[in-house]
Design an enzyme around this catalytic site. Structure first.
Site, short mmCIF file in Angstrom:
data_model
loop_
_atom_site.label_atom_id
_atom_site.label_comp_id
_atom_site.label_asym_id
_atom_site.label_seq_id
_atom_site.Cartn_x
_atom_site.Cartn_y
_atom_site.Cartn_z
N LYS A 13 -48.98 -0.92 80.75
CA LYS A 13 -50.17 -1.18 80.82
C LYS A 13 -50.64 -2.19 81.84
CE LYS A 13 -50.73 -2.92 76.92
NZ LYS A 13 -49.20 -2.77 76.34
N ARG A 88 -56.96 -6.40 70.59
CA ARG A 88 -55.79 -6.22 69.96
C ARG A 88 -55.99 -6.10 68.21
NH1 ARG A 88 -51.98 -8.13 73.85
NH2 ARG A 88 -49.83 -7.73 73.35
N ARG A 122 -37.39 -5.56 81.59
CA ARG A 122 -38.53 -6.25 82.17
C ARG A 122 -38.17 -7.60 82.73
NH1 ARG A 122 -44.43 -6.43 79.64
NH2 ARG A 122 -43.40 -7.60 77.86
N ARG A 155 -38.93 -12.51 79.79
CA ARG A 155 -39.96 -13.24 78.82
C ARG A 155 -39.22 -13.50 77.48
NH1 ARG A 155 -45.42 -9.76 78.96
NH2 ARG A 155 -45.24 -10.30 76.78
N ARG A 166 -42.95 -7.36 67.64
CA ARG A 166 -44.34 -7.01 68.46
C ARG A 166 -44.73 -5.54 68.09
NH1 ARG A 166 -42.16 -8.44 73.45
NH2 ARG A 166 -44.24 -7.88 74.50
P1 ADP Z 1 -47.24 -3.81 79.06
O1 ADP Z 1 -48.17 -4.29 80.00
O2 ADP Z 1 -47.76 -2.55 78.69
O3 ADP Z 1 -46.61 -4.77 77.99
P2 ADP Z 1 -45.28 -3.49 81.67
O4 ADP Z 1 -46.31 -2.85 82.54
O5 ADP Z 1 -45.10 -5.00 81.70
O6 ADP Z 1 -46.02 -3.19 80.17
O7 ADP Z 1 -44.24 -2.60 81.65
C1 ADP Z 1 -43.01 -2.84 80.81
C2 ADP Z 1 -41.80 -2.80 81.57
O8 ADP Z 1 -41.65 -1.34 81.69
C3 ADP Z 1 -41.43 -3.56 82.78
O9 ADP Z 1 -40.50 -3.81 82.98
C4 ADP Z 1 -42.21 -2.18 83.84
O10 ADP Z 1 -41.38 -2.54 85.16
C5 ADP Z 1 -41.48 -1.01 83.22
N1 ADP Z 1 -42.49 0.19 83.59
C6 ADP Z 1 -43.72 0.04 83.55
N2 ADP Z 1 -44.28 1.35 83.60
C7 ADP Z 1 -43.20 2.34 83.62
C8 ADP Z 1 -42.85 3.42 83.67
N3 ADP Z 1 -44.09 4.49 83.69
N4 ADP Z 1 -41.72 3.89 83.63
C9 ADP Z 1 -40.63 3.23 83.73
N5 ADP Z 1 -40.68 1.89 83.52
C10 ADP Z 1 -42.07 1.42 83.41
P1 AMP Z 2 -49.11 -9.05 76.39
O1 AMP Z 2 -48.56 -10.11 77.60
O2 AMP Z 2 -50.09 -8.29 76.36
O3 AMP Z 2 -47.55 -8.49 76.01
O4 AMP Z 2 -49.31 -10.21 75.34
C1 AMP Z 2 -48.21 -11.25 74.95
C2 AMP Z 2 -48.62 -12.31 73.80
O5 AMP Z 2 -49.86 -12.89 74.12
C3 AMP Z 2 -48.85 -11.32 72.45
O6 AMP Z 2 -47.67 -11.02 71.82
C4 AMP Z 2 -49.73 -12.19 71.62
O7 AMP Z 2 -48.95 -13.35 71.23
C5 AMP Z 2 -50.55 -12.99 72.78
N1 AMP Z 2 -51.89 -12.14 73.01
C6 AMP Z 2 -52.11 -11.44 74.08
N2 AMP Z 2 -53.13 -10.54 73.91
C7 AMP Z 2 -53.84 -11.02 72.72
C8 AMP Z 2 -54.82 -10.64 72.00
N3 AMP Z 2 -55.79 -9.77 72.47
N4 AMP Z 2 -55.03 -11.08 70.66
C9 AMP Z 2 -53.96 -11.98 69.82
N5 AMP Z 2 -53.06 -12.30 70.83
C10 AMP Z 2 -52.73 -11.82 72.12
#
Ligand code: ADP
Ligand code: AMP
Length: 213
Positions: A13, A88, A122, A155, A166
Site C-alpha cells: 500500500k 483499520r 522490507r 522495522r 499483525r
Molecule cells: P504496506 O504499506 O502495505 O505495509 P509496503 O509498501 O511497505 O507495504 O511494502 C512491503 C514490502 O514489500 C516493502 O519492502 C516493499 O518494497 C515491497 N513491495 C511492495 N510492493 C511490492 C510488489 N508489488 N512486489 C514485490 N514487493 C513489493
Molecule cells: P503500518 O505502517 O500501516 O504498518 O502501521 C504500523 C502500526 O501503526 C500498526 O501495526 C499499528 O500499531 C499502528 N497503526 C497504524 N495505523 C493505525 C490505525 N488506523 N489504527 C490503529 N493503529 C494503527
C-alpha cells in the site's frame, strides 16, 4: 480525489501510495508513518504508542481518529489525499464517513505467504518513510537510501513474531473494514501479488476511472 488503500500489512500500500500521490500532487497520509515519526521525535504521542507499534497491536480508535481528522483539515489535504493504513477498524471507517468524503477504496489482495516474504525483506528510510525491499525493490547501494545516502533500517514490527501477530490483528479488526466498503459499493480490488509496476498500472487505471466519473 480522496482514496483509501486497505489490505494486509506488507501488501504494498505504502509503496504504491507514494507513487500515485506524487503523480496527483496530493498527500500520502500513512497513520503508521505519523506514529513512527512521533516515536522518533519522542513526543507525548510517540511515548504513548511506541509499545503498541512494536508489538503489532492497534493504537486506540479515539486517538487515531482524532489524529486523522486533524490531518485532513490541513491546507495541503483540501484537493485530495490517499489514506494508507486508516481506517483499520469498522469504528474508524464509520467515524471517517462523518468527517470526510471517500471516492474509492482500493483493496490490496494478497496471501500471507507473500506478505511474510515482503515484510521480511522490507527496509525503510526512517526520516522519509521511503521503503525498499532487499530483493524486490533494492536501493542502489545496499543498506542506504537512494536520495539521502542515509542508512536504512528494519522495522521493529517486521520481526517474525510481530508479523504473525499483525496478520491476526488484520484478520480480526481490519477485514471487517473491507466488508464495510464492499457493502455500499465503494470497494475496488487489485491483485497486489503482481510486481510493483503491474500494481501501479492497475492503480492508474482506477484513478482515471474515478477522474472520469
Ligand atoms: P504496506 O504499506 O502495505 O505495509 P509496503 O509498501 O511497505 O507495504 O511494502 C512491503 C514490502 O514489500 C516493502 O519492502 C516493499 O518494497 C515491497 N513491495 C511492495 N510492493 C511490492 C510488489 N508489488 N512486489 C514485490 N514487493 C513489493
Ligand atoms: P503500518 O505502517 O500501516 O504498518 O502501521 C504500523 C502500526 O501503526 C500498526 O501495526 C499499528 O500499531 C499502528 N497503526 C497504524 N495505523 C493505525 C490505525 N488506523 N489504527 C490503529 N493503529 C494503527
Amino acid at each position: 480525489m480522496n482514496l483509501i488503500f486497505v489490505g494486509p500489512p506488507g501488501a504494498g500500500k505504502g509503496t504504491i501510495a507514494a507513487k500515485i500521490a506524487a503523480e496527483l500532487s496530493i498527500p500520502h497520509i500513512s497513520t503508521g508513518d505519523i506514529f513512527r515519526q512521533n516515536i522518533r521525535e519522542q513526543t507525548e504521542l510517540g511515548k504513548k504508542v511506541k509499545q503498541i507499534l512494536d508489538s503489532g497491536e492497534l493504537v486506540p480508535d479515539e486517538l487515531t481518529i482524532d489524529l486523522v481528522s486533524d490531518r485532513l483539515s490541513h491546507s495541503d489535504a483540501q484537493a485530495g489525499w490517499i489514506l494508507d493504513g486508516f481506517p483499520r477498524t469498522e469504528t474508524q471507517a464509520e467515524a471517517l464517513d462523518e468527517f470526510a468524503r471517500v471516492d474509492e477504496v482500493v483493496f490490496f489482495r494478497i496471501d500471507d505467504e507473500e506478505v511474510v516474504k515482503r515484510l521480511g525483506g522490507r527496509r525503510v528510510h526512517p526520516a522519509s518513510g521511503r521503503t525498499y525491499h532487499i530483493e524486490f525493490d533494492p536501493p542502489k547501494e545496499p543498506g542506504f537510501d537512494d536520495e539521502t545516502g542515509e542508512p536504512l533500517i528494519r522495522r521493529e514490527d517486521d520481526e517474525p513474531d510481530a508479523i504473525r501477530h499483525r496478520l491476526e490483528v488484520y484478520r480480526k479488526e481490519t477485514a471487517p473494514v473491507v466488508d464495510y466498503y464492499q457493502r455500499d459499493g465503494r470497494l475496488v480490488e487489485v491483485d497486489a501479488a503482481q510486481p510493483i509496476e503491474g500494481v501501479f498500472e492497475d492503480l492508474r487505471a482506477i484513478v482515471e476511472e474515478v477522474q472520469n466519473r
